[in-house]
Design a protein around this motif. Sequence first.
Motif, short mmCIF file in Angstrom:
data_model
loop_
_atom_site.label_atom_id
_atom_site.label_comp_id
_atom_site.label_asym_id
_atom_site.label_seq_id
_atom_site.Cartn_x
_atom_site.Cartn_y
_atom_site.Cartn_z
N GLN A 10 0.59 -11.95 5.93
CA GLN A 10 1.86 -11.65 5.68
C GLN A 10 1.79 -10.10 6.01
OE1 GLN A 10 4.60 -13.01 2.44
NE2 GLN A 10 2.95 -13.79 1.59
N SER A 11 0.88 -9.22 6.02
CA SER A 11 0.88 -7.93 6.02
C SER A 11 0.36 -7.61 7.64
CB SER A 11 -0.20 -7.42 5.38
OG SER A 11 0.07 -7.62 3.95
N GLY A 12 -0.36 -8.39 8.21
CA GLY A 12 -0.53 -8.02 9.75
C GLY A 12 -1.93 -7.51 9.80
N SER A 13 -2.50 -8.04 10.99
CA SER A 13 -4.06 -7.40 11.10
C SER A 13 -4.05 -5.88 11.35
CB SER A 13 -4.53 -8.17 12.74
OG SER A 13 -5.82 -7.93 12.74
N GLY A 14 -4.91 -5.43 10.87
CA GLY A 14 -5.38 -3.98 11.02
C GLY A 14 -4.45 -3.24 9.73
N THR A 15 -3.92 -3.92 8.89
CA THR A 15 -3.01 -3.07 7.93
C THR A 15 -4.20 -2.42 6.99
OG1 THR A 15 -1.17 -4.45 7.99
CG2 THR A 15 -1.45 -3.59 5.91
N ALA A 16 -3.78 -1.37 6.39
CA ALA A 16 -4.69 -0.78 5.41
C ALA A 16 -4.29 -1.39 3.99
CB ALA A 16 -4.14 0.74 5.27
N VAL A 17 -5.25 -2.09 3.46
CA VAL A 17 -5.10 -2.84 2.28
C VAL A 17 -5.88 -2.21 1.21
CG1 VAL A 17 -5.23 -4.99 1.02
CG2 VAL A 17 -4.67 -4.88 3.40
N ALA A 18 -5.25 -1.82 -0.12
CA ALA A 18 -6.07 -1.09 -0.99
C ALA A 18 -6.66 -2.24 -2.01
CB ALA A 18 -5.28 -0.04 -1.86
N ASP A 19 -7.73 -2.00 -2.32
CA ASP A 19 -8.38 -2.79 -3.37
C ASP A 19 -8.56 -1.99 -4.85
OD1 ASP A 19 -9.79 -4.57 -5.14
OD2 ASP A 19 -11.64 -4.81 -4.02
#
Length: 213
Positions: free
Chosen positions: A45-54
Amino acid sequence: MGESHIHVSVRHSYDTVAEEYARRLHEELAGKPLDRALLTSLLEQSGSGTAVADLGCGPGHVAAWLAGHGAKSVGIDLSAGMIAAGRRRFPEVEFREGDLLELPADDGEFGAAVAFYSIIHLAPGELRAAFEETRRSLRPSGLLLLAFHVGQETRHLDEWWGHDVDVDFHFHDPAQIAALLEEVGFAVEMRMERTHYAHEADTRRAYLLVRRT
């Protein structure tokens, strides 16, 4: 902002067990098919290459899984020991030392965020501030996937894998967490509970997928 005794003790406890934790949980997601499915849905849902925080990334095994599946992964944790363990193991992840109440992140920096069993170390009165700070770091319509233990109890550890620690694990009511997230500007899109896997602690687990409104 001043740091509470709770946060100091949590940081010290995780610094103490960092290497053991990293070794034991390195392949944790391999035995958690539902977690992988939810993370896959988040990324789709966020899209490839999206910055994702853990958020509360520990030694970074979830952040590394996200990076391996196309995300620009950023792991944030209170414990310098956990951050150091993650950097040694997962060079593909950007790690930042920081507090959930004061994230080292720009406004709207992330397209999505994951917080697996990190809010369990916050005092109940800190949850709103943490959720507001998470919302600040997400772009409009950004997704947040949370996981936590279900219940009303608090479990305390003063020994963990042979190490002296001082850390509380707060269980939460999913309905209360969902309501609080809605109050600070998230829309709840999914709520799920499951029993523990055989290799996990014997607790019921809740997952919430929410979107910044």
